[in-house]
Scaffold this motif. Sequence first.
Motif, short mmCIF file in Angstrom:
data_model
loop_
_atom_site.label_atom_id
_atom_site.label_comp_id
_atom_site.label_asym_id
_atom_site.label_seq_id
_atom_site.Cartn_x
_atom_site.Cartn_y
_atom_site.Cartn_z
N HIS A 1 -5.92 -12.64 -21.53
CA HIS A 1 -5.43 -11.69 -22.52
C HIS A 1 -4.07 -11.16 -22.08
CE1 HIS A 1 -5.17 -8.11 -25.03
NE2 HIS A 1 -6.09 -8.69 -25.81
N GLY A 2 -3.19 -10.97 -23.06
CA GLY A 2 -1.83 -10.50 -22.77
C GLY A 2 -1.76 -9.20 -22.01
N ASP A 3 -2.73 -8.31 -22.24
CA ASP A 3 -2.72 -7.01 -21.57
C ASP A 3 -2.87 -7.12 -20.05
OD1 ASP A 3 -2.47 -5.87 -24.07
OD2 ASP A 3 -4.54 -5.11 -24.15
N VAL A 4 -3.51 -8.17 -19.58
CA VAL A 4 -3.75 -8.32 -18.14
C VAL A 4 -3.08 -9.57 -17.57
CG1 VAL A 4 -5.92 -7.05 -18.19
CG2 VAL A 4 -5.95 -9.53 -18.50
N TYR A 5 -2.30 -10.26 -18.39
CA TYR A 5 -1.70 -11.54 -17.98
C TYR A 5 -0.89 -11.44 -16.69
CZ TYR A 5 0.89 -15.89 -18.03
OH TYR A 5 1.43 -17.09 -17.67
N ASP A 6 0.08 -10.54 -16.64
CA ASP A 6 0.95 -10.45 -15.46
C ASP A 6 0.17 -10.16 -14.18
OD1 ASP A 6 3.22 -11.03 -16.93
OD2 ASP A 6 3.72 -8.92 -17.28
N MET B 1 -3.02 -10.70 -13.62
CA MET B 1 -3.92 -11.81 -13.33
C MET B 1 -3.15 -12.96 -12.68
SD MET B 1 -7.09 -12.60 -13.59
CE MET B 1 -8.23 -13.91 -13.80
N ILE B 2 -2.00 -13.30 -13.22
CA ILE B 2 -1.18 -14.37 -12.64
C ILE B 2 -0.80 -14.02 -11.21
CG2 ILE B 2 1.04 -15.58 -12.81
CD1 ILE B 2 -1.16 -16.52 -14.80
N GLN B 3 -0.46 -12.77 -10.97
CA GLN B 3 -0.11 -12.32 -9.61
C GLN B 3 -1.30 -12.51 -8.67
OE1 GLN B 3 2.84 -11.33 -8.44
NE2 GLN B 3 1.98 -11.07 -6.39
N ARG B 4 -2.48 -12.11 -9.10
CA ARG B 4 -3.69 -12.25 -8.26
C ARG B 4 -4.01 -13.72 -8.00
NH1 ARG B 4 -8.13 -8.93 -11.20
NH2 ARG B 4 -9.39 -9.79 -9.52
N ILE B 5 -3.89 -14.55 -9.02
CA ILE B 5 -4.15 -15.99 -8.85
C ILE B 5 -3.15 -16.58 -7.85
CG2 ILE B 5 -4.06 -18.24 -10.00
CD1 ILE B 5 -5.19 -16.80 -12.52
N ALA B 6 -1.89 -16.23 -7.98
CA ALA B 6 -0.85 -16.74 -7.08
C ALA B 6 -1.11 -16.30 -5.64
CB ALA B 6 0.53 -16.28 -7.54
N GLU B 7 -1.49 -15.05 -5.45
CA GLU B 7 -1.77 -14.54 -4.11
C GLU B 7 -2.95 -15.25 -3.47
OE1 GLU B 7 -2.32 -10.37 -4.78
OE2 GLU B 7 -0.17 -9.97 -4.97
N ARG B 8 -4.00 -15.44 -4.22
CA ARG B 8 -5.19 -16.11 -3.68
C ARG B 8 -4.92 -17.59 -3.42
NH1 ARG B 8 -10.11 -12.96 -6.80
NH2 ARG B 8 -9.49 -10.94 -5.96
N THR B 9 -4.16 -18.22 -4.29
CA THR B 9 -3.82 -19.62 -4.09
C THR B 9 -2.97 -19.80 -2.83
OG1 THR B 9 -3.92 -20.03 -6.46
CG2 THR B 9 -2.73 -21.65 -5.14
N ALA B 10 -2.06 -18.88 -2.60
CA ALA B 10 -1.20 -18.96 -1.42
C ALA B 10 -2.00 -18.85 -0.12
CB ALA B 10 -0.14 -17.86 -1.47
#
Length: 75
Positions: A23-28, A30-39
């Motif tokens: 959802h657009g309200d949590v997109y930014d 969520m993407i940040q959390r996914i990037a951090e965990r992937t790293a």
Amino acid sequence: GVVASAFGFQGQKCSACSRAIIHGDVYDSMIQRIAERTARLVVGDEDARRHPAVVGHQAASLAATAATSRSATAA
């Protein structure tokens, strides 16, 4: 979550996550959390958290399963 689904079993399973509808309200955030965990994922040999499915003991296990399947279908 998304990272575990996408990278669990190295993405080599039919249920691996390839898309996430966010959802657009949590997109930014969520993407940040996914990037951090992937790293934080570790890639390496059998002792690492992520490695190719066909290594050491896994290769032997897959070969044994294939042999069993061939035997069962030949009978």
